[in-house]
Design a protein around this motif. Structure first.
Motif, PDB file in Angstrom:
ATOM      1  N   ILE A 190       4.860  -0.129   4.112  1.00 24.92           N
ATOM      2  CA  ILE A 190       5.604  -1.388   4.376  1.00 24.92           C
ATOM      3  C   ILE A 190       5.302  -2.111   5.651  1.00 24.92           C
ATOM      4  N   ARG A 191       4.919  -1.093   6.785  1.00 23.41           N
ATOM      5  CA  ARG A 191       4.424  -1.468   7.985  1.00 23.41           C
ATOM      6  C   ARG A 191       3.164  -2.178   7.926  1.00 23.41           C
ATOM      7  N   GLN A 192       2.303  -1.674   7.092  1.00 28.67           N
ATOM      8  CA  GLN A 192       1.062  -2.534   7.023  1.00 28.67           C
ATOM      9  C   GLN A 192       1.026  -3.775   6.175  1.00 28.67           C
ATOM     10  N   ARG A 193       1.969  -3.862   5.499  1.00 28.06           N
ATOM     11  CA  ARG A 193       2.215  -5.135   4.834  1.00 28.06           C
ATOM     12  C   ARG A 193       2.890  -6.139   5.697  1.00 28.06           C
ATOM     13  N   ARG A 194       3.745  -5.761   6.525  1.00 27.43           N
ATOM     14  CA  ARG A 194       4.441  -6.532   7.453  1.00 27.43           C
ATOM     15  C   ARG A 194       3.249  -7.207   8.609  1.00 27.43           C
ATOM     16  N   GLU A 195       2.275  -6.300   8.752  1.00 28.97           N
ATOM     17  CA  GLU A 195       1.381  -6.612   9.647  1.00 28.97           C
ATOM     18  C   GLU A 195       0.211  -7.556   9.179  1.00 28.97           C
ATOM     19  N   GLY A 196       0.451  -8.032   7.548  1.00 28.37           N
ATOM     20  CA  GLY A 196      -0.323  -8.731   7.057  1.00 28.37           C
ATOM     21  C   GLY A 196      -1.647  -8.014   6.162  1.00 28.37           C
ATOM     22  N   GLN A 197      -1.576  -6.712   6.204  1.00 29.20           N
ATOM     23  CA  GLN A 197      -2.531  -6.079   5.493  1.00 29.20           C
ATOM     24  C   GLN A 197      -2.285  -5.905   4.032  1.00 29.20           C
ATOM     25  N   THR A 198      -3.540  -6.013   3.183  1.00 27.43           N
ATOM     26  CA  THR A 198      -3.694  -5.556   2.038  1.00 27.43           C
ATOM     27  C   THR A 198      -3.300  -4.050   1.676  1.00 27.43           C
ATOM     28  N   VAL A 199      -2.425  -3.784   0.802  1.00 23.64           N
ATOM     29  CA  VAL A 199      -2.182  -2.331   0.697  1.00 23.64           C
ATOM     30  C   VAL A 199      -2.441  -1.915  -0.828  1.00 23.64           C
ATOM     31  N   PRO A 200      -3.487  -1.585  -1.400  1.00 18.10           N
ATOM     32  CA  PRO A 200      -3.752  -1.329  -2.888  1.00 18.10           C
ATOM     33  C   PRO A 200      -2.752  -0.154  -3.267  1.00 18.10           C
ATOM     34  N   VAL A 201      -2.122  -0.178  -4.156  1.00 22.37           N
ATOM     35  CA  VAL A 201      -1.268   0.651  -5.089  1.00 22.37           C
ATOM     36  C   VAL A 201      -1.661   0.862  -6.492  1.00 22.37           C
ATOM     37  N   SER A 202      -1.849   2.022  -6.691  1.00 19.89           N
ATOM     38  CA  SER A 202      -2.569   2.535  -8.014  1.00 19.89           C
ATOM     39  C   SER A 202      -1.209   2.288  -8.927  1.00 19.89           C
ATOM     40  N   PRO A 203      -1.698   2.122 -10.221  1.00 24.63           N
ATOM     41  CA  PRO A 203      -0.357   1.978 -11.287  1.00 24.63           C
ATOM     42  C   PRO A 203       0.469   3.178 -11.270  1.00 24.63           C
ATOM     43  N   LEU A 204      -0.095   4.545 -11.292  1.00 25.53           N
ATOM     44  CA  LEU A 204       0.797   5.675 -11.145  1.00 25.53           C
ATOM     45  C   LEU A 204       1.726   5.575  -9.941  1.00 25.53           C
ATOM     46  N   SER A 205       1.058   5.296  -8.974  1.00 30.42           N
ATOM     47  CA  SER A 205       1.775   5.208  -7.745  1.00 30.42           C
ATOM     48  C   SER A 205       2.880   4.251  -7.723  1.00 30.42           C
ATOM     49  N   ARG A 206       2.538   3.334  -8.366  1.00 28.79           N
ATOM     50  CA  ARG A 206       3.465   2.083  -8.254  1.00 28.79           C
ATOM     51  C   ARG A 206       4.801   2.712  -9.219  1.00 28.79           C
ATOM     52  N   VAL A 207       4.435   3.201 -10.079  1.00 28.28           N
ATOM     53  CA  VAL A 207       5.558   3.885 -11.138  1.00 28.28           C
ATOM     54  C   VAL A 207       6.401   4.776 -10.219  1.00 28.28           C
ATOM     55  N   ARG A 208       5.811   5.619  -9.537  1.00 27.64           N
ATOM     56  CA  ARG A 208       6.622   6.611  -8.711  1.00 27.64           C
ATOM     57  C   ARG A 208       7.241   5.938  -7.515  1.00 27.64           C
ATOM     58  N   ARG A 209       6.792   5.027  -6.993  1.00 27.70           N
ATOM     59  CA  ARG A 209       7.381   4.311  -5.949  1.00 27.70           C
ATOM     60  C   ARG A 209       8.643   3.543  -6.243  1.00 27.70           C
ATOM     61  N   ALA A 210       8.713   3.022  -7.662  1.00 22.38           N
ATOM     62  CA  ALA A 210       9.533   2.135  -8.084  1.00 22.38           C
ATOM     63  C   ALA A 210      10.805   3.104  -8.463  1.00 22.38           C
ATOM     64  N   TRP A 211      10.427   4.322  -9.133  1.00 21.14           N
ATOM     65  CA  TRP A 211      11.717   5.231  -9.136  1.00 21.14           C
ATOM     66  C   TRP A 211      12.065   5.787  -8.014  1.00 21.14           C
ATOM     67  N   THR A 212      11.444   6.071  -6.872  1.00 19.40           N
ATOM     68  CA  THR A 212      11.963   6.320  -5.539  1.00 19.40           C
ATOM     69  C   THR A 212      12.740   5.460  -5.095  1.00 19.40           C
ATOM     70  N   VAL A 213      12.349   4.122  -4.713  1.00 17.64           N
ATOM     71  CA  VAL A 213      13.209   3.141  -4.024  1.00 17.64           C
ATOM     72  C   VAL A 213      14.360   2.859  -4.946  1.00 17.64           C
ATOM     73  N   HIS A 214      14.328   2.605  -6.158  1.00 19.16           N
ATOM     74  CA  HIS A 214      15.261   2.453  -7.063  1.00 19.16           C
ATOM     75  C   HIS A 214      16.433   3.617  -6.658  1.00 19.16           C
ATOM     76  N   ARG A 215      16.286   4.875  -6.708  1.00 18.65           N
ATOM     77  CA  ARG A 215      17.084   5.556  -6.501  1.00 18.65           C
ATOM     78  C   ARG A 215      17.656   5.675  -4.977  1.00 18.65           C
ATOM     79  N   LEU A 216      16.753   5.311  -4.014  1.00 18.69           N
ATOM     80  CA  LEU A 216      17.230   5.369  -2.636  1.00 18.69           C
ATOM     81  C   LEU A 216      18.290   4.207  -2.362  1.00 18.69           C
ATOM     82  N   VAL A 217      18.002   2.901  -2.937  1.00 17.53           N
ATOM     83  CA  VAL A 217      18.640   1.975  -3.095  1.00 17.53           C
ATOM     84  C   VAL A 217      20.028   2.108  -3.618  1.00 17.53           C
ATOM     85  N   SER A 218      20.079   2.743  -4.749  1.00 15.19           N
ATOM     86  CA  SER A 218      21.384   2.901  -5.530  1.00 15.19           C
ATOM     87  C   SER A 218      22.055   3.844  -4.704  1.00 15.19           C
TER      88      SER A 218
END
Length: 247
Positions: A210-238
């Motif tokens: 998130i810090r890198q994106r705030r600094e304007g950097q492009t952060v590649p996220v693989s499809p599998l990592s994106r799925v894991r990230r979605a599950w993690t963030v959804h749980r944290l936000v809930s």
């Protein structure tokens, strides 16, 4: 050649003033708090107008924004709410708004009003502190709770958004900023919120992403990592929403 934020504001102000009968152009968001990141942050503006926009003036305003984006790439991130001066006292009234390359209607929320009053400035006309009715601490806390209940709780039922960088970053920033407001009646920037994400058990690698994106950097996220990230963030936000909205 890219323009400075100040030059973008000045050019937009000159163009919008006669078209929408603007009496004051207010600046909030990261530009007002000093947290602005070129190419990343939005221009969060409020145009106080003499009277409600007619259908013809709405068409002119939409045309102005589209032409401005065509002339200035920075204008793609320019958002503006058009508020008639006679409606300033009512926080529930929806107003013509330009954002995400479209025209729609939404209220000028208590959170936005409070941020304008505490940090905002005007390009011309009255300052936010002069123009806007005060927002009490109790009203600000209720506005924050209302935003969490009305927007973020339903967002948990929209599975696809959690794969998007925008919602990952914004949801976690929202938790951190809401906690500070509900606890201390204070408003903090996204930069300050970033330093508080550990309180919500956000993994260190995600905070760095998130810090890198705030600094304007492009952060590649693989499809599998994106799925894991979605599950993690959804749980944290809930979990975070349950804590923040606890009676």
């Amino acid at each position: 050649m890219s323009l400075s934020p100040e030059a973008v504001l000045e050019e937009f102000a000159a163009r919008v003033r006669p078209v929408a009968e603007v009496v004051a152009l207010l600046v909030g968001g990261s530009l007002a708090t000093g947290d602005f990141q070129p190419g990343v942050s939005d221009f969060d503006l409020v145009a106080l107008i003499e009277r409600p926009l007619t259908k013809e003036r709405r068409r002119q305003v939409e045309r102005l924004h589209r032409e401005f984006i065509a002339r200035r790439s920075e204008a793609a991130k320019l958002h503006c709410v058009y508020v008639p001066v006679d409606d300033l006292d009512d926080v529930t009234v929806p107003h013509v708004t330009w954002a995400a390359r479209m025209l729609f209607e939404r209220p000028l929320t208590g959170i936005a009003r409070a941020e304008l009053q505490r940090f905002g400035f005007s390009v011309f006309g009255q300052s936010p502190q002069e123009a806007l009715p005060p927002v009490t601490a109790a009203e600000l806390r209720e506005a924050v709770r209302d935003d969490l209940r009305r927007y973020w709780v339903p967002a948990l039922r929209r599975p696809m958004i959690w794969f998007q960088d925008l919602y990952v970053d914004l949801s976690l920033f929202t938790l951190a900023r809401a906690e500070v407001t509900l606890t201390n009646d204070e408003l903090i920037t996204k930069r300050e919120a970033l330093s508080r994400l550990e309180r919500f058990h956000v993994p260190a690698d995600l905070i760095d992403e998130i810090r890198q994106r705030r600094e304007g950097q492009t952060v590649p996220v693989s499809p599998l990592s994106r799925v894991r990230r979605a599950w993690t963030v959804h749980r944290l936000v809930s979990r975070g929403l349950r804590v923040l909205l606890r009676p």
